[in-house]
Write a protein that holds these residues in place. Structure first.
Motif, PDB file in Angstrom:
ATOM      1  N   GLY A 123       0.813  -1.209   0.000  1.00 55.45           N
ATOM      2  CA  GLY A 123       0.000   0.000   0.000  1.00 55.45           C
ATOM      3  C   GLY A 123       0.846   1.259   0.000  1.00 55.45           C
ATOM      4  O   GLY A 123       0.513   2.233  -0.671  1.00 55.45           O
ATOM      5  N   SER A 124       1.958   1.208   0.724  1.00 54.81           N
ATOM      6  CA  SER A 124       2.773   2.410   0.817  1.00 54.81           C
ATOM      7  C   SER A 124       3.476   2.714  -0.507  1.00 54.81           C
ATOM      8  O   SER A 124       3.539   3.866  -0.944  1.00 54.81           O
ATOM      9  CB  SER A 124       3.742   2.272   1.998  1.00 54.81           C
ATOM     10  N   VAL A 125       3.971   1.689  -1.182  1.00 51.41           N
ATOM     11  CA  VAL A 125       4.627   1.923  -2.482  1.00 51.41           C
ATOM     12  C   VAL A 125       3.607   2.341  -3.539  1.00 51.41           C
ATOM     13  O   VAL A 125       3.791   3.346  -4.238  1.00 51.41           O
ATOM     14  CB  VAL A 125       5.393   0.653  -2.945  1.00 51.41           C
ATOM     15  N   ALA A 126       2.506   1.587  -3.652  1.00 48.65           N
ATOM     16  CA  ALA A 126       1.479   1.939  -4.643  1.00 48.65           C
ATOM     17  C   ALA A 126       0.930   3.332  -4.344  1.00 48.65           C
ATOM     18  O   ALA A 126       0.659   4.111  -5.250  1.00 48.65           O
ATOM     19  CB  ALA A 126       0.361   0.903  -4.646  1.00 48.65           C
ATOM     20  N   GLY A 127       0.798   3.641  -3.047  1.00 47.57           N
ATOM     21  CA  GLY A 127       0.295   4.949  -2.639  1.00 47.57           C
ATOM     22  C   GLY A 127       1.187   6.080  -3.135  1.00 47.57           C
ATOM     23  O   GLY A 127       0.700   7.127  -3.562  1.00 47.57           O
ATOM     24  N   TYR A 128       2.502   5.850  -3.103  1.00 49.86           N
ATOM     25  CA  TYR A 128       3.443   6.867  -3.574  1.00 49.86           C
ATOM     26  C   TYR A 128       3.204   7.166  -5.055  1.00 49.86           C
ATOM     27  O   TYR A 128       3.165   8.323  -5.470  1.00 49.86           O
ATOM     28  CB  TYR A 128       4.880   6.389  -3.339  1.00 49.86           C
ATOM     29  N   TYR A 129       3.014   6.110  -5.856  1.00 49.96           N
ATOM     30  CA  TYR A 129       2.804   6.332  -7.293  1.00 49.96           C
ATOM     31  C   TYR A 129       1.424   6.927  -7.568  1.00 49.96           C
ATOM     32  O   TYR A 129       1.251   7.704  -8.501  1.00 49.96           O
ATOM     33  CB  TYR A 129       3.071   5.049  -8.086  1.00 49.96           C
ATOM     34  N   ARG A 130       0.444   6.547  -6.730  1.00 46.63           N
ATOM     35  CA  ARG A 130      -0.871   7.177  -6.867  1.00 46.63           C
ATOM     36  C   ARG A 130      -0.775   8.665  -6.575  1.00 46.63           C
ATOM     37  O   ARG A 130      -1.376   9.488  -7.237  1.00 46.63           O
ATOM     38  CB  ARG A 130      -1.860   6.541  -5.892  1.00 46.63           C
ATOM     39  N   LYS A 131       0.049   8.988  -5.569  1.00 47.69           N
ATOM     40  CA  LYS A 131       0.215  10.391  -5.184  1.00 47.69           C
ATOM     41  C   LYS A 131       0.863  11.176  -6.332  1.00 47.69           C
ATOM     42  O   LYS A 131       0.510  12.317  -6.592  1.00 47.69           O
ATOM     43  CB  LYS A 131       1.064  10.471  -3.919  1.00 47.69           C
ATOM     44  N   ILE A 132       1.813  10.546  -7.000  1.00 48.11           N
ATOM     45  CA  ILE A 132       2.444  11.193  -8.152  1.00 48.11           C
ATOM     46  C   ILE A 132       1.380  11.531  -9.201  1.00 48.11           C
ATOM     47  O   ILE A 132       1.291  12.658  -9.685  1.00 48.11           O
ATOM     48  CB  ILE A 132       3.530  10.265  -8.754  1.00 48.11           C
ATOM     49  N   CYS A 133       0.543  10.529  -9.514  1.00 47.00           N
ATOM     50  CA  CYS A 133      -0.501  10.741 -10.532  1.00 47.00           C
ATOM     51  C   CYS A 133      -1.493  11.808 -10.074  1.00 47.00           C
ATOM     52  O   CYS A 133      -1.872  12.693 -10.844  1.00 47.00           O
ATOM     53  CB  CYS A 133      -1.229   9.438 -10.833  1.00 47.00           C
ATOM     54  N   ASP A 134      -1.926  11.718  -8.807  1.00 46.67           N
ATOM     55  CA  ASP A 134      -2.896  12.688  -8.299  1.00 46.67           C
ATOM     56  C   ASP A 134      -2.337  14.106  -8.314  1.00 46.67           C
ATOM     57  O   ASP A 134      -3.039  15.062  -8.619  1.00 46.67           O
ATOM     58  CB  ASP A 134      -3.316  12.322  -6.865  1.00 46.67           C
ATOM     59  N   THR A 135      -1.045  14.226  -7.972  1.00 48.53           N
ATOM     60  CA  THR A 135      -0.430  15.550  -7.942  1.00 48.53           C
ATOM     61  C   THR A 135      -0.369  16.152  -9.349  1.00 48.53           C
ATOM     62  O   THR A 135      -0.680  17.324  -9.551  1.00 48.53           O
ATOM     63  CB  THR A 135       0.991  15.479  -7.343  1.00 48.53           C
ATOM     64  N   ILE A 136       0.008  15.330 -10.317  1.00 48.60           N
ATOM     65  CA  ILE A 136       0.045  15.809 -11.708  1.00 48.60           C
ATOM     66  C   ILE A 136      -1.362  16.240 -12.119  1.00 48.60           C
ATOM     67  O   ILE A 136      -1.564  17.293 -12.718  1.00 48.60           O
ATOM     68  CB  ILE A 136       0.563  14.712 -12.665  1.00 48.60           C
ATOM     69  N   HIS A 137      -2.348  15.410 -11.755  1.00 47.62           N
ATOM     70  CA  HIS A 137      -3.731  15.688 -12.157  1.00 47.62           C
ATOM     71  C   HIS A 137      -4.241  17.000 -11.557  1.00 47.62           C
ATOM     72  O   HIS A 137      -4.954  17.762 -12.200  1.00 47.62           O
ATOM     73  CB  HIS A 137      -4.633  14.533 -11.724  1.00 47.62           C
ATOM     74  N   LYS A 138      -3.844  17.238 -10.320  1.00 49.42           N
ATOM     75  CA  LYS A 138      -4.290  18.447  -9.639  1.00 49.42           C
ATOM     76  C   LYS A 138      -3.736  19.693 -10.330  1.00 49.42           C
ATOM     77  O   LYS A 138      -4.421  20.682 -10.525  1.00 49.42           O
ATOM     78  CB  LYS A 138      -3.794  18.410  -8.193  1.00 49.42           C
ATOM     79  N   LYS A 139      -2.483  19.585 -10.709  1.00 52.23           N
ATOM     80  CA  LYS A 139      -1.807  20.727 -11.323  1.00 52.23           C
ATOM     81  C   LYS A 139      -2.181  20.850 -12.811  1.00 52.23           C
ATOM     82  O   LYS A 139      -2.300  21.953 -13.333  1.00 52.23           O
ATOM     83  CB  LYS A 139      -0.295  20.502 -11.154  1.00 52.23           C
ATOM     84  N   LEU A 140      -2.328  19.718 -13.478  1.00 50.81           N
ATOM     85  CA  LEU A 140      -2.664  19.714 -14.908  1.00 50.81           C
ATOM     86  C   LEU A 140      -3.922  18.866 -15.113  1.00 50.81           C
ATOM     87  O   LEU A 140      -3.852  17.717 -15.533  1.00 50.81           O
ATOM     88  CB  LEU A 140      -1.520  19.111 -15.737  1.00 50.81           C
ATOM     89  N   PRO A 141      -5.104  19.433 -14.811  1.00 51.09           N
ATOM     90  CA  PRO A 141      -6.318  18.609 -14.804  1.00 51.09           C
ATOM     91  C   PRO A 141      -6.678  17.996 -16.161  1.00 51.09           C
ATOM     92  O   PRO A 141      -7.393  17.016 -16.220  1.00 51.09           O
ATOM     93  CB  PRO A 141      -7.414  19.566 -14.333  1.00 51.09           C
TER      94      PRO A 141
END
Lengths: 601, 76
Positions: A123-141
């Motif tokens: 969960g912690s590793v997958a969560g990190y990559y999810r966070k990467i995707c979510d952060t990109i999405h937030k900045k570049l919707p």
């Protein structure tokens, strides 16, 4: 060098020819300056310079001239978590994220860790990559993310035991991949590089020396395959998808010639190795049908002979009702394919041709170049692999409409019978007992919305394409209203068959996008849709509706749609027509929209 | 064809320059595009051509064409 010339050169290169691909990468600078089609960001933990170079080359094959941002070595978090980073300044509309198992190996659970601890580590590793995707999405919707999965490594200190424990390194990688799929969001598309590496053979795929020397995630020889896996996704995003396979019969669906052997004697016995190969191929085709690919037959045969195995040979997996169009005659196959396209109302460029006869394949290649022709191997045992590895049915999503579509083609026969007994067309439409529904886009319909919007070519007023991320962004914006139209008649449920994007600005409403499936042409759905669009504009109390038709290679069928509906044509150029509908005319126009269907709420 | 000519052919292919002339003293400083990435391509192509495998140490060490050829000669 002109882009087209460069593209022609690239089209001739096989993905296995990495030397030529790298050479073309160096020639990239020689392409004459032209506007970029898209902006792509590539970020990864291993070395990505050559990946960027080859990706640019392969995208040209699909007609895409891309401006590509190349992330720093091991710079994913620098690019993503710094909101001032050059990556965000570049502002890509697509981002490719390439992680490597060597980034997460240290985070595998301890030996003998229990289930909870393993879950936590995963969960912690997958969560990190999810966070990467979510952060990109937030900045570049509006940005669509293509995320590679982790290629599971070859080595495991536990040896064969690794296959028995969830805490082992190989199972850890596998679980992270599954977790990424499980929580995938619509703005993320996974690209299965682990499968690609497995197909090639992982001991060949990985080259440890190249990793130590240059931080290459895989052996340089496979760079073409790697980049092609991503480039293909862009093709599907741009609306180029194939949806129908045209099949030969003799020595393609069964062994031998049915006209000579008779339906009982064709080679299709499950107890015979060759017969089994044909059955295996038919089963694969049936699975294609079940995911929404249209099956059509095109065979040089007497119709009666050709149909007999389908009706009477009990080893046949495919039945007549699985075949949406059956062409068995003595005309040439190129003409037959044109007939099939016309009857099914699909473009030639959405068709795939599978025939064991090389002469027929050559003929189709020459006279209907839009059709993708599969290189069929001599041995039927390898038919499935040849078709599967041609990646001709790479779609962006699967929807319930795909599955039902096949049924609606089949019901066309019943509709034709009904039409025969009607005195006029309006009576026919009335007797179809159509029920129609106008809805705001929802979680359930968003995938279909994206698919129809990006796949429709003919009934498409502006031919704008949108990534799933862009659709999500519009859906949550006050300025946009996104609608779907669903239809059913007494024979079948078509599901969502039209999509509309209304853009509200100041005092007016713009019809930003309007597409409809060609399966429901001439059913007055467009009148209903126009009625509802005007209604939506009235509710927002705008002064006028603005609309536009942009000419494309394929949408001439709707070139006069707005004129026919009664919109006022205000400007007209060679490629574009602009229309206006002022508030005073809303009501009068709505009265003219005599659609013959019941509205379902 | 002698080995220098064969290697030269591979260099010409990688650097996309049909007129490129190399000698055993040619180093990365003499060819503008010879960087770590093209070096890797050279190695992969030489390995393919001679059906050999360079060790990590050899790839790291080989500083000029002469040294590359010397390693190849030991292996074929």
């Amino acid at each position: 060098m002109k882009f087209e010339e460069y593209r022609n050169q690239v089209e001739k290169i096989n993905v296995s020819d990495y030397v030529e691909l790298l050479n073309m990468g160096r020639k990239w600078k020689k392409i004459e300056v032209r506007p970029y089609d898209i902006k792509v960001g590539v970020i990864g933990s291993a070395s990505i310079q050559l990946i960027v170079s080859v990706l640019k080359v392969l995208l040209c094959k699909y007609g895409i001239y891309a401006d590509v941002y190349e992330g720093e070595y091991n710079g994913i978090s620098m690019d993503v978590f710094d909101s001032e980073s050059p990556f965000y300044r570049f502002g890509p509309s697509y981002v490719i994220v390439i992680p490597d198992y060597r980034d997460i190996r240290e985070r595998a659970p301890d030996i003998l860790a229990d289930g909870t601890k393993v879950e936590k580590a995963v969960g912690s590793v997958a969560g990190y990559y999810r966070k990467i995707c979510d952060t990109i999405h937030k900045k570049l919707p509006n940005c669509q993310i293509l995320l590679s999965d982790f290629v599971e490594p070859v080595e495991d200190p536990l040896g064969s035991l690794g296959g028995n424990y969830l805490f082992s390194q190989s199972q850890f990688c596998r679980q992270v991949n599954l977790e990424l799929i499980k929580y995938r969001k619509p703005f993320v598309k996974m690209v299965d590089i682990d499968k690609l590496a497995a197909c090639i053979g992982k001991t060949k795929w990985f080259d440890e020396s190249a990793y130590f020397l240059n931080k290459s995630g895989f052996a340089l020889e496979y760079i073409g395959y790697f980049c092609e896996a991503f480039a293909r996704q862009f093709d599907a995003c741009m609306g180029k998808v194939r949806k129908c396979i045209v099949l030969d019969l003799d020595n393609t669906l069964w062994g031998g010639v049915v006209g000579d052997l008779g339906y009982e004697k064709i080679i299709l016995d499950p107890n015979d190795a060759e017969g089994e190969a044909y059955i295996y191929f038919q089963k694969y085709l049936l699975s294609l049908k079940n995911r929404g690919v249209i099956l059509a037959v095109c065979s040089k045969n007497d119709l009666k002979n050709a149909k007999e195995p389908f009706e009477k040979n009990e080893n046949m997996i495919l039945k007549l009702e699985d075949i949406s169009f059956f062409a068995a005659n003595w005309d040439d196959k190129a003409s037959n394919i044109r007939v099939i396209a016309k009857e099914l109302n699909i473009g030639l460029d959405s068709m795939v041709f599978f025939d064991d006869n090389p002469t027929e394949r050559e003929l189709v290649r020459e006279f209907v170049p839009e059709v993708q022709v599969i290189d069929v191997p001599k041995d039927p045992a390898y038919y499935v692999r040849a078709l599967d590895q041609s990646f001709c049915f790479e779609w962006n999503q699967i929807t319930i409409e795909d599955i039902n579509r096949i049924q609606s083609y089949r019901d066309n026969a019943a509709r034709a019978e009904l039409y025969e007994v009607c005195d006029n067309y309006d009576e026919f439409l009335t007797k179809l007992e159509m029920q129609v529904c106008w809805n705001r886009i929802s979680d359930v319909t968003v995938a279909r919305f994206s698919q129809l919007t990006n796949k429709s070519n003919q009934f498409n007023l502006r031919t704008q394409r949108y990534s799933d991320a862009e659709i999500e962004a519009m859906r949550h914006s006050d300025q946009y209203e996104l609608y779907t139209v669903s239809l059913k008649d007494k024979f079948s449920n078509y599901g969502v068959i039209a999509c509309v994007i209304l853009h509200f600005q100041d005092h007016y409403c713009e019809i930003e996008n309007w597409v409809m499936s060609c399966r429901v042409l001439k059913k007055t759905v467009e009148k209903y849709t126009a009625y509802k669009m005007i209604e939506a504009a009235e509710i927002r109390n705008v002064d006028e509706i603005r609309a536009e038709y942009i000419l494309s290679k394929k949408n001439s069928m709707v070139s006069n749609l707005y004129d026919e509906l009664g919109f006022q044509n205000i400007t007209e150029t060679e490629n574009k027509k602009e229309y206006l509908l002022t508030k005073e005319k809303f009501c009068a126009l709505q009265k003219r929209m005599n659609y013959i269907m019941k509205e379902e709420r | 064809m002698d080995i220098m000519n064969e290697v030269q052919e591979i260099f010409r292919k990688v650097f996309d320059d049909d007129g490129l002339i190399i000698s055993s003293r040619t180093t990365a400083d003499d060819i503008e595009d010879w960087d770590s990435l093209t070096h890797m391509q050279l190695i992969v192509m030489l390995e393919k051509h001679y059906k050999i495998k360079f060790t990590t140490a050899e790839i790291k060490k080989a500083a000029n064409v002469g040294e590359l050829i010397e390693i190849i000669l030991q292996k074929i």
